[in-house]
Design a protein around this motif. Structure first.
Motif, PDB file in Angstrom:
ATOM      1  N   GLU A 160       3.342   2.416   6.664  1.00  0.00           N
ATOM      2  CA  GLU A 160       4.246   3.086   7.590  1.00  0.00           C
ATOM      3  C   GLU A 160       5.041   2.020   8.340  1.00  0.00           C
ATOM      4  OE1 GLU A 160       2.580   6.154   9.986  1.00  0.00           O
ATOM      5  OE2 GLU A 160       1.097   6.642   8.458  1.00  0.00           O
ATOM      6  N   ALA A 184      -2.846   4.535  11.421  1.00  0.00           N
ATOM      7  CA  ALA A 184      -2.451   5.155  10.155  1.00  0.00           C
ATOM      8  C   ALA A 184      -3.209   6.461   9.960  1.00  0.00           C
ATOM      9  CB  ALA A 184      -2.729   4.197   8.987  1.00  0.00           C
ATOM     10  N   PRO A 185      -2.556   7.491   9.459  1.00  0.00           N
ATOM     11  CA  PRO A 185      -3.261   8.762   9.227  1.00  0.00           C
ATOM     12  C   PRO A 185      -4.302   8.598   8.132  1.00  0.00           C
ATOM     13  CG  PRO A 185      -1.024   8.882   8.368  1.00  0.00           C
ATOM     14  CD  PRO A 185      -1.167   7.559   9.069  1.00  0.00           C
ATOM     15  N   HIS A 186      -5.368   9.352   8.247  1.00  0.00           N
ATOM     16  CA  HIS A 186      -6.451   9.263   7.252  1.00  0.00           C
ATOM     17  C   HIS A 186      -6.431  10.443   6.325  1.00  0.00           C
ATOM     18  CE1 HIS A 186      -7.782   6.622  10.486  1.00  0.00           C
ATOM     19  NE2 HIS A 186      -8.299   5.919   9.485  1.00  0.00           N
ATOM     20  N   PRO A 193       0.826  -1.216   0.000  1.00  0.00           N
ATOM     21  CA  PRO A 193       0.000   0.000   0.000  1.00  0.00           C
ATOM     22  C   PRO A 193       0.855   1.259   0.000  1.00  0.00           C
ATOM     23  CG  PRO A 193      -0.518  -1.411   1.894  1.00  0.00           C
ATOM     24  CD  PRO A 193       0.641  -2.018   1.184  1.00  0.00           C
ATOM     25  N   HIS A 194       0.374   2.293  -0.652  1.00  0.00           N
ATOM     26  CA  HIS A 194       1.138   3.536  -0.738  1.00  0.00           C
ATOM     27  C   HIS A 194       1.278   4.218   0.616  1.00  0.00           C
ATOM     28  CE1 HIS A 194      -2.965   5.087  -0.843  1.00  0.00           C
ATOM     29  NE2 HIS A 194      -2.464   6.245  -0.457  1.00  0.00           N
ATOM     30  N   ASP A 195       0.368   3.937   1.549  1.00  0.00           N
ATOM     31  CA  ASP A 195       0.416   4.589   2.859  1.00  0.00           C
ATOM     32  C   ASP A 195       1.036   3.706   3.946  1.00  0.00           C
ATOM     33  OD1 ASP A 195      -1.652   2.768   2.910  1.00  0.00           O
ATOM     34  OD2 ASP A 195      -3.065   4.094   3.914  1.00  0.00           O
ATOM     35  N   GLN A 242      -3.933  -0.285  11.229  1.00  0.00           N
ATOM     36  CA  GLN A 242      -4.935   0.475  10.495  1.00  0.00           C
ATOM     37  C   GLN A 242      -5.495   1.615  11.332  1.00  0.00           C
ATOM     38  OE1 GLN A 242      -5.549   0.194   7.310  1.00  0.00           O
ATOM     39  NE2 GLN A 242      -4.110  -1.485   7.138  1.00  0.00           N
TER      40      GLN A 242
END
Length: 59
Positions: A14, A57-59, A10-12, A54
């Motif tokens: 972390e 993770a920032p939204h 996934p691109h996000d 999840q």
């Protein structure tokens, strides 16, 4: 999204947050292993004991 070893990443993602979650899960599992009696319900709930990647993770 990218790919590493033919897996979609996934691109996000972390990695630091994921690493901390895995450390927490490992600590919870090691604490479980110290029990004298197995408790499958508690064992099944271990992933819920660690903070969710999840959720953090920032939204």
């Amino acid at each position: 999204m990218g790919k590493i070893a033919q897996r979609i990443i996934p691109h996000d993602l972390e990695p630091d947050v994921l690493r901390l979650e895995l450390i927490d899960l490992g600590d919870a599992f090691r604490a479980y292993q110290q029990r004298t009696e197995p408790n499958l319900v508690l064992l099944a709930e271990l992933p819920a004991c660690a903070p969710s990647f999840q959720d953090s993770a920032p939204h």
